[in-house]
Design an enzyme around this catalytic site. Structure first.
Site, PDB file in Angstrom:
ATOM      1  N   THR A  24       5.761  -3.565  -5.913  1.00 29.30           N
ATOM      2  CA  THR A  24       5.573  -3.884  -4.514  1.00 29.30           C
ATOM      3  C   THR A  24       6.862  -4.441  -3.877  1.00 29.30           C
ATOM      4  O   THR A  24       7.812  -4.769  -4.576  1.00 29.30           O
ATOM      5  CB  THR A  24       4.393  -4.887  -4.401  1.00 29.30           C
ATOM      6  OG1 THR A  24       3.309  -4.346  -5.136  1.00 29.30           O
ATOM      7  CG2 THR A  24       3.968  -5.162  -3.001  1.00 29.30           C
ATOM      8  N   ASN A  45       2.057   0.098  -6.268  1.00 32.23           N
ATOM      9  CA  ASN A  45       1.461  -0.658  -7.377  1.00 32.23           C
ATOM     10  C   ASN A  45       2.469  -0.876  -8.496  1.00 32.23           C
ATOM     11  O   ASN A  45       3.481  -1.508  -8.298  1.00 32.23           O
ATOM     12  CB  ASN A  45       0.149  -0.036  -7.867  1.00 32.23           C
ATOM     13  CG  ASN A  45      -0.641  -1.040  -8.688  1.00 32.23           C
ATOM     14  OD1 ASN A  45      -0.572  -2.231  -8.431  1.00 32.23           O
ATOM     15  ND2 ASN A  45      -1.378  -0.591  -9.682  1.00 32.23           N
ATOM     16  N   ASP A  51      -5.928  -0.927  -9.284  1.00 31.56           N
ATOM     17  CA  ASP A  51      -6.342  -2.171  -8.612  1.00 31.56           C
ATOM     18  C   ASP A  51      -7.867  -2.259  -8.441  1.00 31.56           C
ATOM     19  O   ASP A  51      -8.391  -3.304  -8.061  1.00 31.56           O
ATOM     20  CB  ASP A  51      -5.646  -2.307  -7.247  1.00 31.56           C
ATOM     21  CG  ASP A  51      -4.309  -3.038  -7.353  1.00 31.56           C
ATOM     22  OD1 ASP A  51      -4.009  -3.564  -8.440  1.00 31.56           O
ATOM     23  OD2 ASP A  51      -3.569  -3.086  -6.365  1.00 31.56           O
ATOM     24  N   GLY A  67       2.176  -8.343  -7.759  1.00 33.92           N
ATOM     25  CA  GLY A  67       0.788  -8.273  -8.237  1.00 33.92           C
ATOM     26  C   GLY A  67       0.004  -9.524  -7.927  1.00 33.92           C
ATOM     27  O   GLY A  67       0.057 -10.055  -6.807  1.00 33.92           O
TER      28      GLY A  67
HETATM   29  N1  GLY Z   1      -0.906  -3.339  -5.994  1.00 33.66           N
HETATM   30  C1  GLY Z   1      -0.849  -4.720  -5.919  1.00 33.66           C
HETATM   31  C2  GLY Z   1      -1.770  -5.306  -4.910  1.00 33.66           C
HETATM   32  O1  GLY Z   1      -2.132  -4.623  -3.972  1.00 33.66           O
HETATM   33  O2  GLY Z   1      -2.166  -6.430  -5.066  1.00 33.66           O
END
Ligand code: GLY
Length: 590
Positions: free
Chosen positions: A399, A419, A441, A492
């Protein structure tokens, strides 16, 4: 007599223990962590690094070229939205491992002259039409390792292009194709691979080498590119040119959409041309709330970020925060207690609001907040196993991020993702786009953990067209109706806890010193697994103290990366951008 002696000995040992803890906690006032954590040298940076101040506007993001593009657009007469869109597209080029056209994101906006001023746009990836609840389970109901993480089956329908296109149409000022020039240029001319990108290519080489396009892009003679090698992304430059010319329909029904759909079909993926065509962005009501004299604007579900940050700030309102925040180990413990309760709620309740009906305001309801607060002890850790989401309710690097703030009272906070690092590690031929693995997720089944160790329940099970729960927390803090802090993070499950701590740092701990607020060491606790992660500058004394009261202390295996901009606290009216020295980034202002 024997009984008396035992009692006296017991008393001495209890008193001794208390004195020990008090004196430990007394020492902590000076020794919670090494001051060097706040020093540019620790991060191998020069003294001017990571921060820029200006009288008109400031941009912080996860890329040097990306922030420069934001500044270029502002200087060319663009507004904060134009700057954010241009920055986001350059991030897609400069951080192909973190975010991009094959992913999605969230954006929180504050536009002074619009009504309402606070807006939230969800352009997160969604489960394709052919997705189903048990798609990552074997016939015995066990999760098949890596199926939701690597390869075509892990890819959810991307929302990045349509999201930014629609946001620009509604709030932008400069022409769309102007905003894409910096990203097209960077992709075509290339840039030198920076150390953290090189590290990620190496770390993910086994996954990348399985995809012929990824291999062509990032390997030479069978070896992964290294820091200093030139990364030219010709296919991505051409895709960006088509998007500059044709707008979002290029990604939904054009040549790019066809390339992605054909690749998926040929490689047992389920993402189809219909999914790309039917994808829609969502305008959602942001999480709005107040704590002390500040206002909060942040991400609503499917993100857990806004609701958790608001809940945690409200719980903290009942503690002598100013006093505790001055580097006591008790402060870290207090945050840990608040974090684990919030993450227990996340696990149980957070999912796509279009599919799961829950009144999220219950998680920040004053009675619930009071109950959460009343179960926090400053002297003893509560084991995570004793905490359940909603327990006291009456009814119940990866991210990347960009923050833009101007001195006119406008702000953009946007977190973008594919992600995991390099997403699903796949590129549809001819597109140059790394596709996301956002399907991870979702919860593959209740209680199964994802790559961040997060568990989920039915609220986050897979369903066609549903968005997976997220931690992305693009946030804006206001005071007297003016944005004063814009912050967000990559990383994350650590995103929410890091954004929360940068807010606390800027408002309480370092009181307006944004550089220290971003640099400062952070903790992380996510309920399960039960660890209290401390970044490496925390002292042994602190670790021992926290262990002695029952925290399961561990050195943080990795940290989130934050990007922030704020209005200087000195009343000068200037704005400052700071990028996190934990990874590549850029801060610009003028
Ligand atoms: N892919 C990480 C989040 O959306 O939390």
């Amino acid at each position: 007599m024997k009984m008396k002696i035992i009692l006296v000995l017991g008393l001495i040992s209890v008193l001794g223990c208390q004195t020990f803890l008090q004196s430990k906690s007394g020492e902590e006032q000076k020794a919670e962590y090494s001051e060097s954590h706040l020093d540019f040298k620790r991060w191998g940076r020069d003294s001017n690094c990571c921060s820029a101040v200006g009288v008109k506007a400031a941009v912080a993001s996860g890329g040097t070229n990306s922030s420069k593009a934001g500044l270029e657009i502002l200087k060319a007469g663009g507004n904060v939205v134009d700057a954010a869109v241009a920055t986001a597209f350059v991030l897609a080029v400069e951080r192909p491992h973190s975010a991009g056209l094959g992913g999605g994101g969230f954006m929180t906006l504050y536009i002074k002259d619009k009504n309402p001023q606070a807006q939230f746009i969800d352009f997160r990836e969604t489960a394709p039409e052919k997705a189903h609840r048990d798609m990552y389970l074997d016939k015995n109901g066990n999760v098949i390792a890596d199926l939701s993480v690597i390869g075509p089956l892990s890819v959810a329908t991307p929302g990045f292009v349509l999201g930014l296109f629609e946001i620009h149409k509604k709030w932008g000022r400069l022409p769309w194709n102007r905003l894409l020039i910096p990203s097209i240029d960077l992709a075509a001319r290339g840039f030198k691979i920076y150390p953290s990108l090189a590290k990620h290519i190496l770390e993910k080489q086994n996954c990348l080498v399985r995809d012929i396009q990824a291999q062509k892009l990032l390997f030479r003679d069978g070896k992964p590119f290294q820091a200093g090698d030139l990364l030219v992304q010709k296919d991505l430059a051409n895709t960006l040119r088509r998007i500059a010319k044709n707008g979002a329909k290029e990604f939904q029904t054009g040549k790019t959409a066809q390339a992605i759909a054909s690749y998926m079909k040929a490689n047992s993926g389920i993402l189809s041309q219909r999914d790309l065509k039917n994808y829609q962005i969502k305008y959602r009501n942001p999480i709005l709330g107040n704590f002390k004299q500040w206002g909060l604007i942040s991400a609503p579900p499917p993100s857990a970020g806004g609701v958790l940050i608001l809940q945690m700030l409200k719980v903290l309102e009942g503690f002598p925060l100013q006093e505790l925040s001055q580097k006591t180990a008790q402060y870290s413990h207090l945050l840990s207690e608040v974090l684990k309760r919030a993450y227990a709620d996340r696990s149980q309740f957070v999912g796509d609001p279009d599919f799961v009906s829950l009144d999220y305001s219950k998680l920040t309801d004053p009675t619930y907040i009071e109950a959460l607060r009343s179960h926090v002890s400053l002297d003893k850790a509560t084991p995570s196993t004793e905490i359940r989401g909603g327990q006291w309710m009456e009814d119940k690097t990866h991210t990347t991020h960009l923050s833009v703030l101007d001195t006119q009272g406008n702000a953009v906070s946007s977190t973008l993702t594919i992600n995991d690092i390099f997403g699903a590690c796949v590129i549809a031929p001819g597109t140059g786009i790394f596709l996301n693995d956002e399907m991870d997720d979702f919860s593959a089944k209740p209680g199964a953990s994802n790559i961040y160790g997060l568990t989920g329940d039915k609220a986050n099970e897979i369903h066609p067209g549903k968005r997976p729960a997220s931690s992305m927390s693009p946030t804006i803090i206001t005071q007297n109706g003016q944005p004063i802090l814009v912050v967000g993070a990559a990383g994350g499950s650590r995103i929410t806890t890091s954004v929360f701590q940068v807010i606390l740092n800027d408002l309480f701990v370092f009181q307006g010193d944004l550089k220290k607020s971003v640099f400062g060491p952070r903790i992380h606790q996510q309920w399960m697994p039960e660890f209290l992660d401390l970044e490496d500058s925390y002292s042994e004394v602190t670790k021992q103290y926290l262990s002695s009261i029952g925290e399961k202390v561990r050195q943080a295996p990795w940290s989130a990366v934050t990007q922030a901009a704020h209005l200087e606290a000195d009343g000068s009216g200037r704005v400052r951008a700071v990028f996190d020295p934990r990874d590549e980034g850029g801060a610009e202002a003028y």
